[in-house]
Design an enzyme around this catalytic site. Sequence first.
Site, PDB file in Angstrom:
ATOM      1  N   HIS A 142       0.823  -1.219   0.000  1.00  0.00           N
ATOM      2  CA  HIS A 142       0.000   0.000   0.000  1.00  0.00           C
ATOM      3  C   HIS A 142       0.857   1.269   0.000  1.00  0.00           C
ATOM      4  O   HIS A 142       0.312   2.369  -0.003  1.00  0.00           O
ATOM      5  CB  HIS A 142      -0.929   0.038   1.214  1.00  0.00           C
ATOM      6  CG  HIS A 142      -1.888  -1.111   1.257  1.00  0.00           C
ATOM      7  ND1 HIS A 142      -2.733  -1.411   0.211  1.00  0.00           N
ATOM      8  CD2 HIS A 142      -2.116  -2.051   2.215  1.00  0.00           C
ATOM      9  CE1 HIS A 142      -3.445  -2.491   0.527  1.00  0.00           C
ATOM     10  NE2 HIS A 142      -3.088  -2.894   1.735  1.00  0.00           N
ATOM     11  N   CYS A 143       2.180   1.111   0.038  1.00  0.00           N
ATOM     12  CA  CYS A 143       3.037   2.286   0.087  1.00  0.00           C
ATOM     13  C   CYS A 143       3.576   2.602  -1.309  1.00  0.00           C
ATOM     14  O   CYS A 143       4.048   1.706  -2.014  1.00  0.00           O
ATOM     15  CB  CYS A 143       4.207   2.054   1.051  1.00  0.00           C
ATOM     16  SG  CYS A 143       5.189   3.544   1.315  1.00  0.00           S
TER      17      CYS A 143
END
Length: 353
Positions: A142-143
């Site tokens: 998710h980064c």
Amino acid sequence: PHRTELYEDAPSACWPIVYSPDYNITFMGLEKLHPFDAGKWGKVINFLKEEKLIADDLIVQAREATDEDLLVVHTRRYLNKLKWSFVVATITEIPPVAFLPNFVVQRKVLKPLRTQTGGTIMAGKLAVDRGWAINVGGGFHHCSSDKGGGFCAYADITLAIKFLFERVQGVSKATIIDLDAHQGNGHERDFMDDHRVYIMDAYNRYIYPGDGFAKRAIKRKVELEWGTEDTEYLQKVHTHVEGALNELKPDIIVYNAGTDILDGDPLGGLAISPQGIVKRDEVVFKAARRRRIPILMVTSGGYQKRTARIIADSILNLHNLGLIDKELATSGAENPKVEEMIRDSAKDLTNLS
């Protein structure tokens, strides 16, 4: 490119399995405030040791990614934001972290995540050298370069691929197979317009992050319904992994093997059995080995106490089937055991139900 310790050669006696005790997040009981077993990585290693698959001196010790390493992908602005405890609290979803002095947050929360990130980068090179590698941590999908979230503070998947593109001769195409229960919007945003990276993502369409913009980067999108079970899931994984690799033969596969698809996971919302997870990993490794494509596996999400045992069981299963081996794995496709097993894999899938 800058000099990095992450690319120093690992001893050839080691399994290409990357880990460090520094992966585990443990302090003042704070890790209990997250639905996350924050010691799961160490537990996986302990199970593999109990089964006599590995010993401490036979695995590759992960090293922490430095600022210079992280800047290969991240903006300086983003790394500076992590100097604010409340930002880290938001990203890791552990609210009390906001009230801790940042030097404590750096040492107790971010250092473990930077070490896992270093581990993924190291495992990328190992996979190319040995044919396969597993980082027992990582998979922070998710980064992206300038934004963290969903427990992911560093973009280890993007970093591993960019390191390979920049430093390893002959690696110019990568495929990400993201089978965590959540959409991998971080690497999707990072590789949005990069034609060298093919993304397949299978996820519960109704849960976090629901990032419509990032979805445009997915070449093969497998959107799953609540409560999807083994038979349908494995059939879809098999079909789409084969389809993806037939469409483009990459120089490396990055396999995000999240175990939050497990039945009862409070965040994933899917209903896959432990055996289904073991079978899924087998399907992906068979597809890679049959085509002789190096594969890097990261463990990503998985939020229950029984998760560590399942990951260990999966690694043991891959080994029992000859899909991972300590010897130079690149010769694996000539391994008669592998050949025979790959022939059987098509049959297995028809018998799944």
